[in-house]
Motif scaffolding. Structure first.
Motif, PDB file in Angstrom:
ATOM      1  N   THR A  83       0.848  -1.186   0.000  1.00  0.00           N
ATOM      2  CA  THR A  83       0.000   0.000   0.000  1.00  0.00           C
ATOM      3  C   THR A  83       0.884   1.236   0.000  1.00  0.00           C
ATOM      4  O   THR A  83       1.811   1.336   0.796  1.00  0.00           O
ATOM      5  CB  THR A  83      -0.912   0.042   1.245  1.00  0.00           C
ATOM      6  N   LYS A  85       0.764   4.949   0.890  1.00  0.00           N
ATOM      7  CA  LYS A  85      -0.050   5.883   1.677  1.00  0.00           C
ATOM      8  C   LYS A  85       0.128   7.293   1.135  1.00  0.00           C
ATOM      9  O   LYS A  85       1.248   7.762   0.948  1.00  0.00           O
ATOM     10  CB  LYS A  85       0.364   5.829   3.151  1.00  0.00           C
ATOM     11  N   TYR A  92      -3.716   0.381  -2.663  1.00  0.00           N
ATOM     12  CA  TYR A  92      -3.160  -0.968  -2.506  1.00  0.00           C
ATOM     13  C   TYR A  92      -2.950  -1.540  -3.900  1.00  0.00           C
ATOM     14  O   TYR A  92      -3.878  -1.639  -4.707  1.00  0.00           O
ATOM     15  CB  TYR A  92      -4.081  -1.878  -1.698  1.00  0.00           C
ATOM     16  N   ASN A 164      -2.354  -4.856   2.398  1.00  0.00           N
ATOM     17  CA  ASN A 164      -3.435  -3.903   2.188  1.00  0.00           C
ATOM     18  C   ASN A 164      -3.820  -3.285   3.533  1.00  0.00           C
ATOM     19  O   ASN A 164      -4.454  -3.943   4.351  1.00  0.00           O
ATOM     20  CB  ASN A 164      -4.628  -4.618   1.560  1.00  0.00           C
ATOM     21  N   ILE A 165      -3.454  -2.023   3.739  1.00  0.00           N
ATOM     22  CA  ILE A 165      -3.786  -1.344   4.995  1.00  0.00           C
ATOM     23  C   ILE A 165      -4.839  -0.254   4.808  1.00  0.00           C
ATOM     24  O   ILE A 165      -5.002   0.623   5.649  1.00  0.00           O
ATOM     25  CB  ILE A 165      -2.522  -0.739   5.660  1.00  0.00           C
ATOM     26  N   ASP A 167      -8.002  -0.204   5.116  1.00  0.00           N
ATOM     27  CA  ASP A 167      -9.018  -0.122   6.163  1.00  0.00           C
ATOM     28  C   ASP A 167      -8.545   0.641   7.394  1.00  0.00           C
ATOM     29  O   ASP A 167      -9.349   1.121   8.185  1.00  0.00           O
ATOM     30  CB  ASP A 167      -9.503  -1.514   6.556  1.00  0.00           C
ATOM     31  N   SER A 168      -7.232   0.764   7.570  1.00  0.00           N
ATOM     32  CA  SER A 168      -6.712   1.469   8.752  1.00  0.00           C
ATOM     33  C   SER A 168      -6.380   2.937   8.459  1.00  0.00           C
ATOM     34  O   SER A 168      -5.931   3.644   9.346  1.00  0.00           O
ATOM     35  CB  SER A 168      -5.478   0.758   9.298  1.00  0.00           C
ATOM     36  N   LEU A 169      -6.598   3.372   7.232  1.00  0.00           N
ATOM     37  CA  LEU A 169      -6.294   4.779   6.866  1.00  0.00           C
ATOM     38  C   LEU A 169      -7.452   5.689   7.180  1.00  0.00           C
ATOM     39  O   LEU A 169      -8.561   5.386   7.175  1.00  0.00           O
ATOM     40  CB  LEU A 169      -5.916   4.893   5.401  1.00  0.00           C
TER      41      LEU A 169
END
Length: 169
Positions: A83, A85, A92, A164-165, A167-169
């Motif tokens: 991913t 950012k 992602y 894949n992050i 969901d945490s952004l």
């Protein structure tokens, strides 16, 4: 507007700025302000010329400083399964060539790939389709992203994350 367009717009018939200065309607030699306008136009020409020159040489300047342009394979390895950012979200880069993006809370899906010119290409409908807008250069441990309209440093420790992050952004 990209650099090539600027150059062809500003200098349509020559390789220098004489055409621009000779054909500006603001220069009126019969008016008292003619000399001032000539000087103002020269100043404008120099400022725009410097901007176009800088735009055309961002990658060349990095190479002169010892940076190496990343290849198609290196870009693919850097992003595949990771991913990236961004300030307002992230993307992602699925190894299957799908990109899942989150921008200002809105999710989009498209495709991604690196091309033979060493550019990251992303085809996301909401972004206007396929765009190959970013090249990458490695200088020491630092990877620099050169966008077609600007440049920035890509700090892989703070901007590229495994998996894949979104969901945490």
């Amino acid at each position: 507007m990209n650099c090539k367009r600027w150059k062809s717009y500003l200098f349509p018939n020559t390789n220098h700025g004489a055409y621009v200065l000779e054909n500006l309607s603001l220069i009126n030699p019969n008016h008292k302000s003619g000399e001032i306008m000539k000087k103002l136009n020269v100043l404008i020409f120099l400022v725009v010329g410097l901007a176009v020159s800088a735009c055309q040489t961002a990658g060349q300047a990095l190479e002169k400083a010892g940076a190496q342009k990343l290849s198609k394979e290196e870009i693919t390895t850097l992003f595949s399964g990771n991913t990236w950012k961004w300030k307002q979200g992230g993307g992602y880069y699925d190894p299957d060539g799908t990109i899942h993006t989150l921008w200002d809370g809105e999710r989009q899906t498209g495709t991604w790939a690196a091309n033979d010119n060493g550019e990251l290409c992303r085809d996301v409908e909401a972004w206007g389709g396929n765009k190959c807008t970013v090249s990458f250069y490695k200088q020491g441990d630092v990877i620099k992203a050169i966008y077609k309209n600007r440049s920035s440093v890509l700090d892989t420790e703070k901007k590229i994350f495994k998996g894949n992050i979104l969901d945490s952004l």
